[in-house]
Design an enzyme around this catalytic site. Structure first.
Site, PDB file in Angstrom:
ATOM      1  CG  HIS A 267      11.717   2.264   4.672  1.00 28.69           C
ATOM      2  ND1 HIS A 267      12.981   2.254   5.193  1.00 28.69           N
ATOM      3  CD2 HIS A 267      11.528   3.527   4.205  1.00 28.69           C
ATOM      4  CE1 HIS A 267      13.542   3.446   5.042  1.00 28.69           C
ATOM      5  NE2 HIS A 267      12.671   4.246   4.442  1.00 28.69           N
ATOM      6  CD  GLU A 268       8.456   4.602   2.008  1.00 31.75           C
ATOM      7  OE1 GLU A 268       8.225   5.647   2.643  1.00 31.75           O
ATOM      8  OE2 GLU A 268       9.513   4.420   1.379  1.00 31.75           O
ATOM      9  CG  HIS A 271       9.441   7.282   6.470  1.00 34.17           C
ATOM     10  ND1 HIS A 271      10.363   8.063   7.117  1.00 34.17           N
ATOM     11  CD2 HIS A 271      10.134   6.609   5.508  1.00 34.17           C
ATOM     12  CE1 HIS A 271      11.570   7.869   6.562  1.00 34.17           C
ATOM     13  NE2 HIS A 271      11.450   6.989   5.599  1.00 34.17           N
ATOM     14  CD  GLU A 297      15.550   6.453   6.055  1.00 34.73           C
ATOM     15  OE1 GLU A 297      14.576   7.185   5.793  1.00 34.73           O
ATOM     16  OE2 GLU A 297      15.865   5.473   5.356  1.00 34.73           O
TER      17      GLU A 297
HETATM   18 ZN    ZN Z   1      13.038   6.338   4.346  1.00 34.80          ZN
END
Ligand code: ZN
Length: 503
Positions: A267-268, A271, A297
């Site tokens: 997830h990170e 980003h 996101e």
């Molecule tokens: Zn996030």
């Protein structure tokens, strides 16, 4: 004499200086969450507040206002030009920052600190009444804030605009409504199929050092650039695009749970790879900045869910996971692993929810915060309204408010209008991914061979490289040929449910 070019150059210099100060603040922020010893916290707060003051003063100086004003009407015939984008977005930010009287800014930031303390106490002792008066006060100040920024617009839209520029509650309500019923139905079908995922596999012993090596291996493979970034440990995982060539992410390792650190890292990474893909030469100006929280996101959710829970991904990575965790994965077959990482079941806590039920948590908050802001819902009636919606959409009743309306920090910090960006991220992710599949080809087969570069290159070309040239609404239309829609996400979730659960 001041030509348009000179004025533009001066504005850019000032914007880049503001960002440079902000970037120093980002280093301090990373240090605070990753490195800072406990006794250093008090002076760090002083450093942060001085820096925040300098940033605010520099950006809201009359000279910046004069420059923006005199440039505002130029380049309107070339709306996608660097100049038009920078002037448009600088004006948006300047207006937002300067329209609030300083007395209101001070009141808001004082209230934020005290409301967060009250929220933390209320959550710990499970006493909603401790937080209620602070939420009431926060909502009152937010209504004032919205009225100062744009008195002619609905208050919720003004607050939403801080996180998702140009988006409106009316548009979101329309899209979200087409998402809710099919999602509730899908989650119900999965629950009724009688074949729950073997979650126990993920709860075996996973030594943190092996987890870290494996997470770094995956991060590198999908395209996170370690020469321009780091992966460290912090209590609450985050990503910070500090400066060109310096994008940092964090995670946390639970020795008895695989999912948290691994999917959190993906997830990170999503980003961070967005930050790493922004045009470096424009760093410090809107042309080099990210579009919105929803678009940010969409990048994290794509790598975490659409890529990281796909069959192709695990065809490539499961043999590596077996080497990394020989004890935990002994006797686990491919299908059980795939089912375990794609578990779907209703739960009480948003941050622990799976990719399908997650959106139901967000929709509930989106409705409630609109009603709170408009006054249609009395603060004291919040717990009851929350529990009723949880029961209706997820079939669960929280045992207490700590597991209900007190679980998130957002409202205590004045972040009303933030929650919908999470579901927007999921919607944009699915819509972009569907288009990438059309443009790039069989992504699943590529993932199975460990080829992630084609997808990343597509994201760079169609999304990252444009900075803030297009608003989120324009970007999704431009990239996929259609407006924001719930259909691609529903198609994805239905296809996966069929594959994993046979429903
Ligand atoms: Zn996030």
């Amino acid at each position: 004499m001041n030509t348009t070019e000179q004025k533009y150059a001066e504005m850019i210099t000032l914007l880049k200086e503001v960002k440079c100060l902000g970037s120093i603040g980002a280093v301090l922020g990373w240090d605070e969450r990753v490195m800072l010893p406990e006794h250093g916290a008090a002076y760090r707060a002083e450093q942060n507040s001085l820096l925040a003051k300098l940033v605010h003063e520099k950006f809201t100086s009359p000279r910046v206002g004069e420059l923006i004003e005199s440039l505002a009407g130029r380049w309107t015939d070339q709306p996608a030009s660097e100049q038009a984008v920078n002037v448009r977005e600088a004006k948006r930010a300047y207006d937002r920052e300067t329209k609030l009287p300083s007395s209101l800014v001070v009141e808001l930031s004082k209230t934020e600190v005290l409301a967060q303390q009250a929220w933390a106490e209320a959550r710990k002792t499970n006493e909603f009444a401790t937080f209620a008066p602070w939420l009431e006060k926060t909502l009152g100040l937010l209504r004032q804030k919205a009225a100062c920024i744009a008195p002619d617009k609905p208050a919720y839209d003004v607050l939403l605009d801080q996180f998702e520029p140009d988006e409106t509650a009316a548009n979101l309500r329309t899209v979200f409504e087409t998402l809710r019923a099919p999602l509730v139905e899908l989650v119900g079908k999965i629950g009724a199929c009688g074949r729950p995922a073997p979650l126990e596999i993920l709860e075996r012993t996973y030594p943190p050092d092996a987890q870290e090596r494996f997470a770094k291996q995956a991060a590198r493979a999908i395209g996170f650039d370690f020469a321009g970034g780091r992966l460290d440990v912090s209590l609450h995982p985050f990503s910070s695009g500090i400066a060109p060539g310096d994008t940092r992410i964090t995670t946390r390792y639970d020795p008895n749970y695989f999912g948290d650190a691994f999917f959190g890292t993906l997830h990170e990474c999503g980003h961070a790879m967005y930050s790493q893909g922004l045009p470096l030469e424009h760093f410090g100006t809107p042309r080099g900045d990210d579009v919105s929280l929803g678009i940010h996101e969409s990048q994290s959710r794509m790598w975490e869910n659409l890529v990281g829970r796909s069959r192709g991904f695990w065809t490539f990575f499961l043999p590596k996971a077996r080497e990394a965790f020989p004890d935990a994965l002994k006797g686990v077959n491919d299908q059980d692993w795939y089912r375990a990482v794609n578990d779907v079941r209703p739960s009480l806590i948003r941050t622990e929810a799976d990719e399908a039920t997650y959106n139901l948590h967000v929709l509930l908050r989106f409705e409630i915060e609109q009603d709170l802001l408009s006054g249609n819902l009395n603060v004291n009636d919040l717990p009851a309204a929350w529990n009723e919606k949880m029961k209706h959409d997820l079939g669960l009743t929280p045992p207490d408010d700590a597991h209900g309306c007190l679980q998130d920090i957002h409202w205590s910090g004045g972040a009303v209008g933030y929650f919908p960006t999470y579901t927007l991220g999921n919607l944009y992710a699915a819509q972009f991914f569907e288009q990438a599949r059309k443009d790039v080809g069989d992504l699943d087969a590529m993932f199975a061979r460990g080829e992630f570069a084609p997808l990343l290159a597509w994201l760079r070309k169609h999304i990252h490289t444009h900075g803030m040239t297009y608003t989120a609404t324009q970007l999704v239309q431009r990239v996929t040929g259609t407006a924001l829609s719930a259909r691609p996400l529903l198609d994805h979730l239905n296809a996966r449910a069929k594959d994993v659960y046979g429903v």
